[in-house]
Write an enzyme that holds these catalytic residues in place. Structure first.
Site, mmCIF file in Angstrom:
data_model
loop_
_atom_site.group_PDB
_atom_site.id
_atom_site.type_symbol
_atom_site.label_atom_id
_atom_site.label_comp_id
_atom_site.label_asym_id
_atom_site.label_seq_id
_atom_site.Cartn_x
_atom_site.Cartn_y
_atom_site.Cartn_z
ATOM 1 N N LYS A 13 2.386 25.764 -21.091
ATOM 2 C CA LYS A 13 2.059 27.148 -20.707
ATOM 3 C C LYS A 13 3.218 28.094 -21.032
ATOM 4 O O LYS A 13 2.995 29.178 -21.561
ATOM 5 C CB LYS A 13 1.762 27.240 -19.196
ATOM 6 C CG LYS A 13 0.595 26.402 -18.721
ATOM 7 C CD LYS A 13 0.259 26.691 -17.274
ATOM 8 C CE LYS A 13 1.386 26.393 -16.301
ATOM 9 N NZ LYS A 13 1.745 24.959 -16.226
ATOM 10 N N ARG A 88 -2.449 28.870 -8.635
ATOM 11 C CA ARG A 88 -2.323 27.416 -8.574
ATOM 12 C C ARG A 88 -3.177 26.818 -7.470
ATOM 13 O O ARG A 88 -3.216 25.600 -7.334
ATOM 14 C CB ARG A 88 -0.876 27.056 -8.304
ATOM 15 C CG ARG A 88 -0.087 26.573 -9.535
ATOM 16 C CD ARG A 88 1.352 26.424 -9.110
ATOM 17 N NE ARG A 88 2.112 25.468 -9.817
ATOM 18 C CZ ARG A 88 3.026 25.773 -10.744
ATOM 19 N NH1 ARG A 88 3.173 27.007 -11.142
ATOM 20 N NH2 ARG A 88 3.761 24.832 -11.271
ATOM 21 N N ARG A 127 12.536 17.558 -20.536
ATOM 22 C CA ARG A 127 12.841 18.995 -20.640
ATOM 23 C C ARG A 127 14.272 19.304 -20.177
ATOM 24 O O ARG A 127 14.711 18.820 -19.138
ATOM 25 C CB ARG A 127 11.836 19.766 -19.782
ATOM 26 C CG ARG A 127 11.906 21.255 -19.917
ATOM 27 C CD ARG A 127 10.612 21.902 -19.544
ATOM 28 N NE ARG A 127 10.189 21.650 -18.161
ATOM 29 C CZ ARG A 127 9.032 22.056 -17.667
ATOM 30 N NH1 ARG A 127 8.178 22.689 -18.417
ATOM 31 N NH2 ARG A 127 8.717 21.802 -16.415
ATOM 32 N N ARG A 162 16.149 20.738 -14.808
ATOM 33 C CA ARG A 162 15.694 21.325 -13.541
ATOM 34 C C ARG A 162 15.596 20.211 -12.501
ATOM 35 O O ARG A 162 15.129 19.119 -12.826
ATOM 36 C CB ARG A 162 14.306 21.946 -13.737
ATOM 37 C CG ARG A 162 14.349 23.362 -14.245
ATOM 38 C CD ARG A 162 12.997 23.846 -14.713
ATOM 39 N NE ARG A 162 11.897 23.623 -13.778
ATOM 40 C CZ ARG A 162 10.645 24.022 -13.993
ATOM 41 N NH1 ARG A 162 10.345 24.679 -15.080
ATOM 42 N NH2 ARG A 162 9.701 23.763 -13.111
ATOM 43 N N ARG A 173 4.593 16.429 -8.672
ATOM 44 C CA ARG A 173 4.078 17.706 -9.174
ATOM 45 C C ARG A 173 2.738 17.514 -9.891
ATOM 46 O O ARG A 173 1.836 18.354 -9.793
ATOM 47 C CB ARG A 173 5.097 18.344 -10.122
ATOM 48 C CG ARG A 173 6.328 18.834 -9.368
ATOM 49 C CD ARG A 173 7.436 19.242 -10.300
ATOM 50 N NE ARG A 173 7.096 20.389 -11.122
ATOM 51 C CZ ARG A 173 7.656 20.654 -12.294
ATOM 52 N NH1 ARG A 173 8.548 19.839 -12.802
ATOM 53 N NH2 ARG A 173 7.300 21.713 -12.957
HETATM 54 P P1 AMP Z 1 6.729 26.075 -12.702
HETATM 55 O O1 AMP Z 1 7.956 26.530 -13.404
HETATM 56 O O2 AMP Z 1 5.540 26.933 -12.963
HETATM 57 O O3 AMP Z 1 6.437 24.613 -12.911
HETATM 58 O O4 AMP Z 1 7.026 26.242 -11.134
HETATM 59 C C1 AMP Z 1 8.094 25.571 -10.503
HETATM 60 C C2 AMP Z 1 7.829 25.466 -9.021
HETATM 61 O O5 AMP Z 1 7.742 26.782 -8.444
HETATM 62 C C3 AMP Z 1 6.520 24.783 -8.622
HETATM 63 O O6 AMP Z 1 6.613 23.374 -8.611
HETATM 64 C C4 AMP Z 1 6.305 25.366 -7.220
HETATM 65 O O7 AMP Z 1 7.175 24.769 -6.275
HETATM 66 C C5 AMP Z 1 6.752 26.809 -7.424
HETATM 67 N N1 AMP Z 1 5.628 27.667 -7.878
HETATM 68 C C6 AMP Z 1 5.515 28.297 -9.075
HETATM 69 N N2 AMP Z 1 4.359 28.972 -9.138
HETATM 70 C C7 AMP Z 1 3.723 28.758 -7.971
HETATM 71 C C8 AMP Z 1 2.473 29.171 -7.438
HETATM 72 N N3 AMP Z 1 1.616 29.940 -8.142
HETATM 73 N N4 AMP Z 1 2.147 28.747 -6.191
HETATM 74 C C9 AMP Z 1 2.976 27.983 -5.465
HETATM 75 N N5 AMP Z 1 4.161 27.550 -5.901
HETATM 76 C C10 AMP Z 1 4.545 27.938 -7.153
#
Ligand code: AMP
Length: 216
Positions: A13, A88, A127, A162, A173
């Site tokens: 994404k 999400r 990553r 990360r 996740r």
């Molecule tokens: P990402 O970089 O999109 O994988 O997001 C990293 C982390 O941020 C996720 O594993 C969640 O802990 C939090 N996060 C990001 N977007 C959301 C969302 N829309 N709802 C809830 N938690 C989020």
């Protein structure tokens, strides 16, 4: 163009959003990036979100909808946006629908990037990002040229993983995605907004599929 990119962590994404930003001239809104910036800045939101993120869980819907409401009030979204990592959960999708209805800016499309579990796992655990410029690499599929790292954008190697990309957290996740985010596929299918593409292959090929899906 008001777009949601839907897909598991590691489905591409972020990469595809960045490519679309260049193509359409509209901003990418990555809730993960917004949360990481809050963590880095040490804001109350960042402090509260850090432990949740490190554990691979989701930040609560109310907080996330607040963040999105604020972001969508910025002038740079006038011509559209690409949502990356939001919504999400079904509650977030409903909240987004209400907000966009209020703003008279309905979604144009939702594109799901489909990638199988083993590849997702490999992509996420490989990553790495440059701590200085933020550029994202993958030690398996897109390693930095050496030297210099970051293909010359930075002067010193500073690749970090990360916390939530560690192998221990990745399966959590992916499970959270299956349980809480996968239902959005049906949600958007029923609303006639969903297009699904194969997210495997090199980024350029995936962008091509994405563009065709948006045109179709
Ligand atoms: P990402 O970089 O999109 O994988 O997001 C990293 C982390 O941020 C996720 O594993 C969640 O802990 C939090 N996060 C990001 N977007 C959301 C969302 N829309 N709802 C809830 N938690 C989020």
């Amino acid at each position: 163009m008001r777009l949601v990119l839907l897909g598991a962590p590691g489905s591409g994404k972020g990469t595809q959003s960045q490519r679309l930003v260049e193509h359409f001239g509209i901003p990418q809104i990555s809730t993960g990036d917004l949360l990481r910036a809050a963590v880095k800045a040490g804001t109350p939101l960042g402090i509260a979100a850090k432990a949740i993120m490190d554990a691979g869980k989701l930040v609560d819907d109310r907080t996330m909808l607040g963040i999105i409401r604020e972001r969508l009030a910025q002038p740079d979204v006038a011509n559209g946006f690409i949502l990356d990592g939001f919504p999400r959960t079904l509650a977030q999708a409903d909240g987004l629908h209400k907000l966009l209805t209020e703003l008279h800016k309905p979604l144009s499309a939702v594109v799901q990037l489909e990638v199988d579990y083993d590849l997702l796992f490999k992509r996420i655990s490989g990553r790495r990002s440059c701590q200085d410029c933020g550029r994202v690499f993958n030690i398996h599929t897109a390693p930095p040229s050496s030297p210099p790292p970051c293909d010359g954008r930075c002067t010193a190697p500073n690749l970090v993983q990360r916390v939530d990309d560690s192998e221990a957290t990745v399966s959590k996740r992916l499970q959270v995605y299956e349980d809480q985010t996968r239902p959005l596929v049906d949600y958007y299918l029923q609303r006639g907004l969903l297009r699904t593409i194969d997210g495997d292959g090199d980024p350029q090929a995936v962008t091509q599929r994405l563009s065709s899906a948006l045109e179709g």
